[in-house]
Write a protein that holds these residues in place. Structure first.
Motif, mmCIF file in Angstrom:
data_model
loop_
_atom_site.group_PDB
_atom_site.id
_atom_site.type_symbol
_atom_site.label_atom_id
_atom_site.label_comp_id
_atom_site.label_asym_id
_atom_site.label_seq_id
_atom_site.Cartn_x
_atom_site.Cartn_y
_atom_site.Cartn_z
ATOM 1 N N GLU A 142 -14.294 3.749 5.288
ATOM 2 C CA GLU A 142 -14.868 4.581 6.350
ATOM 3 C C GLU A 142 -13.741 5.099 7.233
ATOM 4 O O GLU A 142 -12.832 4.343 7.610
ATOM 5 C CB GLU A 142 -15.802 3.734 7.227
ATOM 6 N N LEU A 143 -13.842 6.367 7.564
ATOM 7 C CA LEU A 143 -12.833 6.999 8.405
ATOM 8 C C LEU A 143 -12.811 6.342 9.792
ATOM 9 O O LEU A 143 -13.851 6.189 10.428
ATOM 10 C CB LEU A 143 -13.198 8.479 8.550
ATOM 11 N N VAL B 13 -10.207 7.337 1.463
ATOM 12 C CA VAL B 13 -10.876 7.532 2.758
ATOM 13 C C VAL B 13 -11.915 8.630 2.527
ATOM 14 O O VAL B 13 -11.579 9.715 2.053
ATOM 15 C CB VAL B 13 -9.864 7.966 3.848
ATOM 16 N N THR C 170 0.862 -1.186 0.000
ATOM 17 C CA THR C 170 0.000 0.000 0.000
ATOM 18 C C THR C 170 0.897 1.233 0.000
ATOM 19 O O THR C 170 1.810 1.338 0.824
ATOM 20 C CB THR C 170 -0.894 0.034 1.260
ATOM 21 N N ASN D 147 -7.505 3.445 -3.316
ATOM 22 C CA ASN D 147 -8.149 3.529 -1.991
ATOM 23 C C ASN D 147 -8.474 4.967 -1.633
ATOM 24 O O ASN D 147 -7.589 5.824 -1.664
ATOM 25 C CB ASN D 147 -7.163 3.052 -0.906
#
Ligand code: SAM
Ligand code: SF4
Length: 325
Positions: free
Chosen positions: A191-192, A163, A97, A161
């Motif tokens: 989701e944060l 956020v 990532t 991705n």
């Protein structure tokens, strides 16, 4: 490969997935991840520590490793580490990532080193918004070039991705889906989690916003190694009809712990059984001096404390940059 007894936690969940942070350092300052300035603390696992540790984990049944951080591509030896891990017997998948800042130059070498799965974080197309969100080093065009380079390098799995933050990027979800599909990527919406600033948007609301922003959604049964749930989407992109997958990570509204299969190791070599827990077992000293059996025992000791689920909704936490997202 020496067979060892497989890793199973107290809830009977088989642990097959290691998330390994390669550094606490980051060139970005995402508000939701590193609200204070993090400094690298203590010793960091070096390449041979990582090789040895992942070899032992593989003997205990770990099949997949995700490299994260901090920003893993800040490590000068990132390509060599990927090559070591893809060559480790028992490891089927190595994933990474990244914030995409160094991807234009690294996409090809990482793919050649055997990396098959790449997630790139990308929250907004608006340069000013990105700077407010992630700091002055974050450059939209540079990240876009990195994602294009990744698409050209031919990763079997490429994900973008995002956020999702209320009143920040919740108007860009449709554009992000179309952008991901143009690059042959899966669009993922997260989701944060309560590590820093910002107001979360639930998965249910993300899906409503996507429909409003021109993306039609139908459920899809695809399941990966992680907690994402998928939908198949379609949208007009100018005159072109685009279709692709979308992944949703409901970290808070859909507690994803029931089928958790993972363990984490921080950049300094501390094993952590749960993202939302504080118990750590230090491995770095053992990796440099102890027998494989002693390291195995320490790993089992750490896993024996794995709880049934995280409790992020009612506890306060360290930053994501420190834990390794
Ligand atoms: N620096 C790399 C990056 O940004 O992709 C890897 C590390 S980062 C901690 C890993 C992932 O965690 C990123 O996709 C990031 O967006 C996500 N993340 C960070 N803080 C988060 C939060 N508070 N809630 C949800 N996801 C978060
Ligand atoms: Fe750095 Fe990634 Fe955290 Fe942003 S999300 S501050 S890029 S580690």
């Amino acid at each position: 490969m020496t067979p060892r007894t497989p890793l199973v936690d107290p809830q009977g969940r088989h642990i097959v997935y290691l998330r390994l942070s390669l550094t606490d350092r980051c060139n970005f300052r995402c508000s939701y991840c590193s609200p204070g300035l993090e400094t690298a603390h203590g010793d960091v696992l070096d390449r041979s520590d990582i090789r040895r540790m992942v070899g032992i984990f593989a003997e205990m049944g770990i099949r997949r490793v995700r490299l994260t951080g901090g920003e893993p591509t800040l490590r000068k030896d990132i390509v060599e580490i990927v090559a070591d891990l893809t060559a480790t017997p028992g490891i089927d998948e190595v994933a990474l990532t990244t914030n995409g800042h160094r991807l234009e130059e690294l996409a090809g070498p990482l793919r050649q080193a055997g990396l098959r799965q790449l997630n790139v974080s990308f929250d907004t197309f608006d340069g000013d918004r990105l700077e407010r969100l992630s700091g002055r080093a974050a450059d939209v065009e540079r990240i876009r070039r990195g994602i294009a380079a990744a698409a050209a390098a031919g990763f079997p799995s490429l994900k973008v991705n995002t956020v999702v933050l209320r009143d920040v990027n919740d108007g860009e979800l449709g554009d992000l889906a179309r952008f991901a599909w143009r690059h042959g990527a899966i669009a993922r919406y997260i989701e944060l989690m309560p590590f820093g600033g910002g107001t979360p948007v639930s998965v249910a609301e993300m899906q409503r916003l996507l429909e409003e922003q021109g993306v039609t959604l139908v459920p899809d049964a695809t399941r990966g190694w992680g907690p994402a749930r998928h939908m198949r989407g379609a949208s007009l992109d100018g005159d072109v009809l685009r279709q692709g997958l979308l992944g949703f990570i409901g970290a808070i509204t859909e507690n994803f712990c029931g089928d958790c299969n993972r363990v984490r190791v921080s950049a300094s070599g501390a094993l952590r059984a749960c993202l939302g827990g504080r118990d750590e077992v230090p491995l770095v000293g053992l990796l440099r001096s102890a027998s494989g059996e002693a390291i195995e025992a320490a790993i089992r000791e750490g896993l024996s404390r794995k709880r049934d689920r995280h409790h992020m909704e009612d506890e306060s936490f360290e930053t994501m940059v420190r834990i390794g997202g």
